[in-house]
Design an enzyme around this catalytic site. Structure first.
Site, mmCIF file in Angstrom:
data_model
loop_
_atom_site.group_PDB
_atom_site.id
_atom_site.type_symbol
_atom_site.label_atom_id
_atom_site.label_comp_id
_atom_site.label_asym_id
_atom_site.label_seq_id
_atom_site.Cartn_x
_atom_site.Cartn_y
_atom_site.Cartn_z
ATOM 1 N N GLU A 43 0.829 -1.219 0.000
ATOM 2 C CA GLU A 43 0.000 0.000 0.000
ATOM 3 C C GLU A 43 0.858 1.261 0.000
ATOM 4 O OE1 GLU A 43 -2.817 -0.464 3.250
ATOM 5 O OE2 GLU A 43 -4.143 -1.596 1.949
ATOM 6 N N GLU A 71 -5.434 -8.298 -1.199
ATOM 7 C CA GLU A 71 -6.125 -8.145 0.089
ATOM 8 C C GLU A 71 -7.582 -7.824 -0.180
ATOM 9 O OE1 GLU A 71 -4.660 -5.421 3.070
ATOM 10 O OE2 GLU A 71 -2.581 -5.875 2.530
HETATM 11 C C1 BGP Z 1 -4.508 -2.815 4.906
HETATM 12 C C2 BGP Z 1 -3.170 -3.336 5.332
HETATM 13 C C3 BGP Z 1 -3.176 -4.579 6.130
HETATM 14 C C4 BGP Z 1 -4.441 -4.885 6.876
HETATM 15 C C5 BGP Z 1 -5.705 -4.399 6.227
HETATM 16 C C6 BGP Z 1 -6.927 -4.428 7.098
HETATM 17 O O1 BGP Z 1 -4.492 -1.445 4.899
HETATM 18 O O2 BGP Z 1 -2.301 -3.563 4.234
HETATM 19 O O3 BGP Z 1 -1.993 -4.622 6.861
HETATM 20 O O4 BGP Z 1 -4.342 -4.787 8.216
HETATM 21 O O5 BGP Z 1 -5.582 -3.115 5.714
HETATM 22 O O6 BGP Z 1 -6.958 -3.336 7.944
HETATM 23 P P1 BGP Z 1 -7.201 -3.409 9.488
HETATM 24 O O7 BGP Z 1 -6.220 -4.410 9.997
HETATM 25 O O8 BGP Z 1 -6.963 -2.066 10.009
HETATM 26 O O9 BGP Z 1 -8.595 -3.870 9.649
#
Ligand code: BGP
Length: 476
Positions: free
Chosen positions: A179, A373
């Site tokens: 990201e 993701e």
């Molecule tokens: C993205 C990241 C991850 C992950 C995901 C979910 O931004 O790349 O590392 O954590 O989001 O977000 P969160 O864990 O805050 O729910």
């Protein structure tokens, strides 16, 4: 058949959110180790509240996380049981170079990942490796100021050269920075930046971004030189920005919002700074210190594929009344889209937005995409055996897989694979909680760090197994 044979189904994690073992095997301290759970988390992630070591009274969830450092064989066996074709994970830089600026790597760290990759291959799982997922050695922050310092490009080049050489044949898919656009929203997590009073933050962020972009292009070059079979991708926190209304002011605001994100991928995929960014930097007096060498490296080493995370679309408005309503949600603050429902954490749910985002990315870059993701963070209520009836998670994933299928089948988007976020429950990046669960596998641990760490299969575990076995045809 809508998904090609060899489509890479799997799941994605990040070292800091699952590994733990933060002092084991000679590992050094990283930025992610000092981001606490609780009300100060966002301020630390943004670099507003400077915290470069553990302070009393705070709980730091990354230090143990779900202790995958000691459980990885059991966890990969469970991924194998689901039929994963790929497993996306990240390297902790400080396992390989504890301070980041050493010339020789730490053998124990290299062996750890080597064993892990071999374990994946036992089950026919192809590792997909994020080189940097919100991860920067503390020493590089204290000594050099994080990515605002050009020296980090050289340290990163050392890191990737070691990785590509050591893991040649074991790993073929690499992502340079997780990201990468998150640097604008969480600069401490994204680039090890902390800010002094009165500092021009925007300048510091774009300077750091330039160094990451140049480092990413170098990594692409080195990866291809060491093994022509290596495929290197960029990674965007995606989700198209919609205008709240058809007022051209709103439409233009949405276009600007999209450009803020696409800027990074424009450089990584097309090999040069887009004109809109050059003009904006000129207006704002931002000088990223572009050299002739940078220009050549960027131009000649564009990525092989475009990977991205997708949780939601975004929405923007120029109407003060609409803006005043605001919305909760992730690091990308925007206005609430009245047509969408939201998760328990206020992240809006928009499966069609995934198809829209895929089309935008594919139209813009004409390169293969990889969804690395996607998922729903939700509270689970396990029975005494740790079994969770998580139909809400299944439903979210089903809707998104259907949208991605339509993008492939009906729009002709080229897509290499799909890895859900957090196939096993892990620490949330934005909140530091364990209770924001994404997994097919339940992990017994709570937000304060208590629990047996026992793993158990949820209902979605069996569902995803079926999805993979049918190559995305059986979604019931
Ligand atoms: C993205 C990241 C991850 C992950 C995901 C979910 O931004 O790349 O590392 O954590 O989001 O977000 P969160 O864990 O805050 O729910």
């Amino acid at each position: 058949m809508s998904f090609p044979q060899g489509f890479l189904w799997g799941g994605a994690t990040a070292a800091n959110q699952c590994e733990g073992g933060y002092q084991e095997g000679g590992r050094g301290l990283a930025n992610v180790d000092v981001v606490p759970h609780g009300p100060d988390r966002m301020a630390v992630s943004r670099g507003d509240r400077i915290m470069l070591s553990h302070e009393p009274g705070y709980y730091y969830p990354a230090c143990e996380a779900i202790d995958m450092y000691h459980h990885y064989k059991e966890d990969i066996a469970l991924f194998g049981e689901m039929g994963f074709k790929t497993y996306r994970l990240s390297i902790a830089w400080t396992r390989i170079f504890p301070n980041g600026d050493e010339s020789e790597p730490n053998e124990a760290g290299l062996v750890f990942y080597e064993d892990l990759f071999k374990e994946c291959h036992k089950y026919g799982i192809e590792p997909l490796v994020t080189i940097t997922h919100f991860d920067c050695p503390i020493h590089l922050i204290k000594e050099y100021g994080g990515w605002r310092n050009r020296k980090l490009v050289d340290f990163y080049k050392n890191l990737v050269t070691v990785l590509f050489t050591r893991y040649k044949g074991l790993v073929h898919y690499w992502l340079t920075f997780n990201e990468i656009n998150m640097i604008l929203h969480m600069p401490f997590m994204g680039a090890g930046l902390v800010f002094e009073e009165g500092e021009d933050r925007e300048k510091a962020k774009y300077l750091a971004a330039h160094h990451e972009l140049v480092a990413s292009a170098w990594a692409t070059k080195i990866a291809h030189e060491i093994d022509p079979d290596n495929k290197v991708g960029c990674m965007l926190a995606a989700g198209s920005v919609y205008p709240y209304s058809c007022n051209p002011e709103d439409v233009f605001a949405a276009q600007k919002g999209n450009r803020n994100n696409y800027f990074f991928i424009d450089v990584q995929s097309r090999g040069q700074y887009p004109n809109y960014a050059l003009k904006e930097f000129e207006r704002k007096g931002i000088d990223v210190g572009m050299t002739d060498e940078d220009r050549t490296i960027l131009k000649e080493n564009t990525v092989d594929f475009i990977s991205f995370s997708y949780y939601s679309s975004r929405c923007t408005s120029t109407d003060p009344e609409v803006l005043a309503k605001g919305m909760s949600g992730n690091a990308f603050r925007g206005v609430k889209n009245p047509y969408l429902k939201a998760s328990q954490w206020g992240w809006q749910i928009d499966p069609l937005g995934l198809r829209i985002t895929m089309n935008e990315l594919y139209d813009r870059y004409q390169k293969p995409l990889f969804i690395v993701e996607n998922g729903l963070g939700a509270k689970d209520d396990p029975d005494e055996n740790g079994y969770v009836e998580d139909d809400y998670r299944i439903d979210y994933l089903r809707q998104h897989i259907l949208a991605m299928k339509a993008a492939v089948e009906e729009d002709g988007v080229e897509l290499w694979g799909y890895t859900t976020w957090g196939p096993i429950d892990l620490v949330s990046a934005s909140t530091g909680e364990m209770s924001k669960r994404y997994g097919f596998i339940y992990v017994d641990k709570d937000d304060q760090g208590h629990g047996s760490l026992k793993r158990s299969r949820k209902k979605s575990f069996y569902w995803y197994k079926k999805v993979i076995a049918s190559n995305g045809e059986d979604l019931d």
